[in-house]
Design an enzyme around this catalytic site. Structure first.
Site, PDB file in Angstrom:
ATOM      1  N   TRP A 134      39.242  -4.492   8.242  1.00 18.93           N
ATOM      2  CA  TRP A 134      40.528  -3.851   8.477  1.00 18.93           C
ATOM      3  C   TRP A 134      41.254  -3.406   7.217  1.00 18.93           C
ATOM      4  CZ3 TRP A 134      43.392  -6.830   5.436  1.00 18.93           C
ATOM      5  CH2 TRP A 134      43.026  -8.170   5.294  1.00 18.93           C
ATOM      6  N   ASN A 135      40.808  -3.829   6.033  1.00 20.24           N
ATOM      7  CA  ASN A 135      41.672  -3.649   4.861  1.00 20.24           C
ATOM      8  C   ASN A 135      41.805  -2.194   4.405  1.00 20.24           C
ATOM      9  OD1 ASN A 135      38.955  -4.036   4.130  1.00 20.24           O
ATOM     10  ND2 ASN A 135      39.485  -4.710   2.081  1.00 20.24           N
ATOM     11  N   ALA A 160      37.156  -3.746  13.008  1.00 21.01           N
ATOM     12  CA  ALA A 160      37.930  -4.980  13.154  1.00 21.01           C
ATOM     13  C   ALA A 160      38.876  -4.853  14.349  1.00 21.01           C
ATOM     14  CB  ALA A 160      38.716  -5.260  11.875  1.00 21.01           C
ATOM     15  N   GLY A 210      32.402  -7.189   5.034  1.00 25.87           N
ATOM     16  CA  GLY A 210      33.150  -8.284   5.635  1.00 25.87           C
ATOM     17  C   GLY A 210      32.980  -9.571   4.860  1.00 25.87           C
ATOM     18  N   GLU A 232      28.131  -5.648   2.131  1.00 26.77           N
ATOM     19  CA  GLU A 232      29.176  -5.748   1.110  1.00 26.77           C
ATOM     20  C   GLU A 232      30.110  -6.855   1.568  1.00 26.77           C
ATOM     21  OE1 GLU A 232      32.447  -6.008  -0.291  1.00 26.77           O
ATOM     22  OE2 GLU A 232      33.017  -3.971   0.312  1.00 26.77           O
ATOM     23  N   CYS A 266      38.369  -5.983  -1.691  1.00 27.62           N
ATOM     24  CA  CYS A 266      37.212  -6.716  -2.205  1.00 27.62           C
ATOM     25  C   CYS A 266      37.069  -6.550  -3.708  1.00 27.62           C
ATOM     26  CB  CYS A 266      35.941  -6.223  -1.511  1.00 27.62           C
ATOM     27  SG  CYS A 266      35.924  -6.468   0.278  1.00 27.62           S
ATOM     28  N   GLU A 363      37.436 -16.632  -2.673  1.00 27.32           N
ATOM     29  CA  GLU A 363      38.145 -15.355  -2.805  1.00 27.32           C
ATOM     30  C   GLU A 363      39.570 -15.480  -2.283  1.00 27.32           C
ATOM     31  OE1 GLU A 363      37.444 -10.637  -1.729  1.00 27.32           O
ATOM     32  OE2 GLU A 363      36.505 -12.163  -0.479  1.00 27.32           O
TER      33      GLU A 363
END
Length: 458
Positions: A134-135, A160, A210, A232, A266, A363
Site C-alpha cells: 500500500w505504501n 493491499a 511486501g 522485493e 522500503c 525495519e
C-alpha cells in the site's frame, strides 16, 4: 483484513468492498490468458502506442488520483502528485525504450557453433501475478505493470486490502489506452486466495513487494510449482556520512530520505551511520530539522509528514521505539504516540543503540531514525552490513577512492553517492540477502518476465 478505504488522518471508514468469489476470479484469469495470447502476437510498436495512450489517460486524471492516494494511505498531497507524475513518466519511458531492451542479439561468430546464423530473442512468459503493498499504491504497481505489458505479458494484481480504489483504478487504466480486454486486471481478494492462484498452471510467474514473511510464503509456493518469482521484501537502508562533506546538505537530504512518504518506504534511509569527527554536528543539525517538520492534515499543501497508513503499523513502530528506549536508547526527538485522531507518529531520532534492541535489526516503517557513531569507514560498513537486509544504501564522502571502496563493500542492490536512495524507470531496482532477488525497471526489469530463447540456424 477487510477490503476498505479508511482515512488514516481520521480513522474513518470511507468505503468497503466485497471480495471476488471463485467464479469471478476464474473469469478474470481466463480473460487474462486470452489477453496474454493476443499481446504476444501484437507488435511492440502497437503496445507502445497503447502505453502512451494509457499515460495520457492518467495525466488527465492526475489531481483526482493524487487526492485518492492521500485519502487511502495518508501521504502528503504534494508527494501524491509526485507519485502520479512518476508513473506517467515511467509508462512513457517503457513505451519508448522497450524495443531496445528486448531487441534480438545476434551471435558475432555463428560459425563457432556450426550455424549460418545464431541469435537470442526475448519472448513473454504469459500471465504474471503481482502481489503489491500500500505504501506507493500506483508506483509500486507501475514499475512492474508497464514493463510487463510492454514485454507482451498480461497482469493480475492482488493489491493491499487498504488501497482498493487504487487497485480498481489500475485495473481499468490500460484498457483506456487500448490494451486488449483483460490485459491488466485487479483482483479484490484476500491473502488466502493467493496461493491457489500461484499454483494454477495458467499463471506463469509472480512478483511481490511486501514483508519478508509474505515473500517467503510466496516464494515457497512458487518454488513448489516451479514458477519464476521476483521478490522485493523491504530494507533497513544505511545512510553513511563521512568527514569532509557538506553537513548542511547531508543532514537536509537525510531528513528527506527518512520521512519521505511519512517514512513508509522500503528504500527510505533508516540507519544513519556517522563518522566520529562529524557525528556531533551532523546529529545536532539532523535532529533540529526532524523536530522542525510540519505534521498534520495530508491534504494541506504545507504538510511534510502525514499519518501512517494503518493503526497496526503505527503501533508496531511505537513498540520498536519503546523497546529501544526501555533498554537505554537516547530519544533525541519524538518517541511517543500523540493523543489525537488519526494514526500519526512524530519524527523520532534514537541514539545510543545496542545490539539487544529490536530496532537494530528490524525495519522501522515510519518516521523513526536510528543514529550510530563510528570510527572510520571499516566500522561504518560493518554496521551497515549487520542487518539481514540489503536493498539500497547512501554514502556521503568527498573522496573518490573512498566512494569506490564503499561501492565495493556495501551489501546492497544500489549505492547512491552524495544523495539519497530513489527508484526510477531507468535504473534496475532490487536487493540482496533478505531484501529479496530479481530486479524491476531498467533493461533488467523488463527481461525478468521473458523467456530468453536461443535460436540456431544451419
Amino acid at each position: 483484513m477487510p477490503i476498505a478505504t479508511i482515512n488514516p488522518a481520521t480513522g474513518e471508514t470511507l468505503k468497503t468492498f466485497q471480495a471476488y468469489d471463485d467464479a469471478e476470479i476464474e473469469r478474470r484469469l481466463t480473460t487474462a490468458v486470452d489477453a496474454a495470447a493476443a499481446l504476444r502476437q501484437t507488435p511492440i510498436g502497437q503496445r507502445a502506442k497503447w502505453m502512451h495512450a494509457a499515460a495520457d489517460a492518467m495525466q488527465t486524471e492526475a489531481e483526482d488520483l493524487a487526492r485518492m492516494l492521500t485519502l487511502e494511505m495518508g501521504k502528503p498531497i504534494t508527494q501524491a502528485r509526485a507519485e502520479v507524475d512518476k508513473c506517467i513518466r515511467s509508462m512513457r519511458f517503457e513505451a519508448d525504450h522497450a524495443h531496445e531492451f528486448l531487441a534480438d542479439q545476434p551471435l558475432s561468430d555463428p560459425g563457432a557453433v556450426g550455424a549460418s546464423k545464431a541469435w537470442t530473442t526475448w519472448q513473454p512468459l504469459g500471465v504474471v501475478l503481482a502481489v503489491m503493498p500500500w505504501n506507493f499504491p500506483l508506483w509500486q504497481v507501475m514499475r512492474f505493470a508497464a514493463p510487463a505489458l510492454m514485454a507482451g505479458n498480461a497482469g493480475l494484481l492482488k493489491h493491499a486490502s487498504n488501497v482498493p480504489q487504487a487497485a480498481l483504478y489500475l485495473g481499468s487504466l490500460f484498457a483506456k489506452g487500448g490494451f486488449p480486454d483483460g490485459a491488466f486486471q485487479a483482483l479484490l481478494i484476500s491473502s488466502s486466495a493467493v496461493a491457489p492462484l500461484i499454483a494454477d498452471e495458467r499463471v506463469a510467474a509472480i512478483t511481490i513487494t511486501g514483508s519478508e514473511p509474505a515473500g517467503r510464503e510466496v516464494a515457497t509456493t512458487a518454488g513448489r510449482n516451479i514458477k519464476k518469482t521476483v521478490l522485493e521484501l523491504g530494507g533497513s537502508d544505511p545512510f553513511i556520512v563521512m568527514a569532509g562533506v557538506d553537513l548542511d546538505a547531508a543532514s537536509s537530504t537525510a531528513v528527506h530520505a527518512r520521512v519521505q512518504n511519512n517514512g513508509q518506504s522500503c528504500i527510505a534511509a533508516k540507519r544513519f551511520i556517522i563518522d566520529e569527527p562529524v557525528y556531533e554536528e551532523f546529529v545536532e543539525r539532523f535532529t533540529a530539522k526532524m523536530k522542525a517538520l510540519r505534521i498534520g492534515d495530508p491534504m494541506d499543501e504545507s504538510t511534510e509528514v502525514g499519518p501512517l497508513a494503518t493503526e497496526s503499523g503505527r503501533d508496531e513502530l511505537d513498540q520498536l521505539v519503546q523497546d529501544a528506549a526501555g533498554k537505554g536508547a537516547e530519544v533525541l526527538a519524538g518517541g511517543a504516540k500523540p493523543d489525537n485522531p488519526g494514526w500519526f507518529y512524530p519524527p523520532t531520532v534514537l541514539a545510543g543503540l545496542t545490539d539487544d534492541m529490536r530496532i537494530v535489526t528490524e525495519e522501522a516503517f515510519g518516521p523513526v531514525a536510528s543514529v550510530y557513531r563510528v570510527s572510520g569507514r571499516e566500522e561504518a560498513v560493518r554496521v551497515a552490513n549487520q542487518t539481514s537486509f540489503g536493498l539500497s544504501s547512501a554514502v556521503w564522502s568527498a573522496d573518490a577512492e573512498e566512494q569506490a571502496w564503499f561501492v565495493g563493500t556495501l551489501d546492497a542492490g544500489a549505492v547512491f553517492i552524495n544523495g539519497m536512495s530513489e527508484s526510477s524507470a531507468q535504473l534496475p531496482f532490487g536487493g540482496v540477502k533478505n531484501s529479496g532477488y530479481g530486479r524491476e525497471m531498467g533493461s533488467a526489469g523488463i527481461r525478468e518476465f521473458c523467456n530468453l530463447k536461443a535460436v540456431w540456424k544451419a
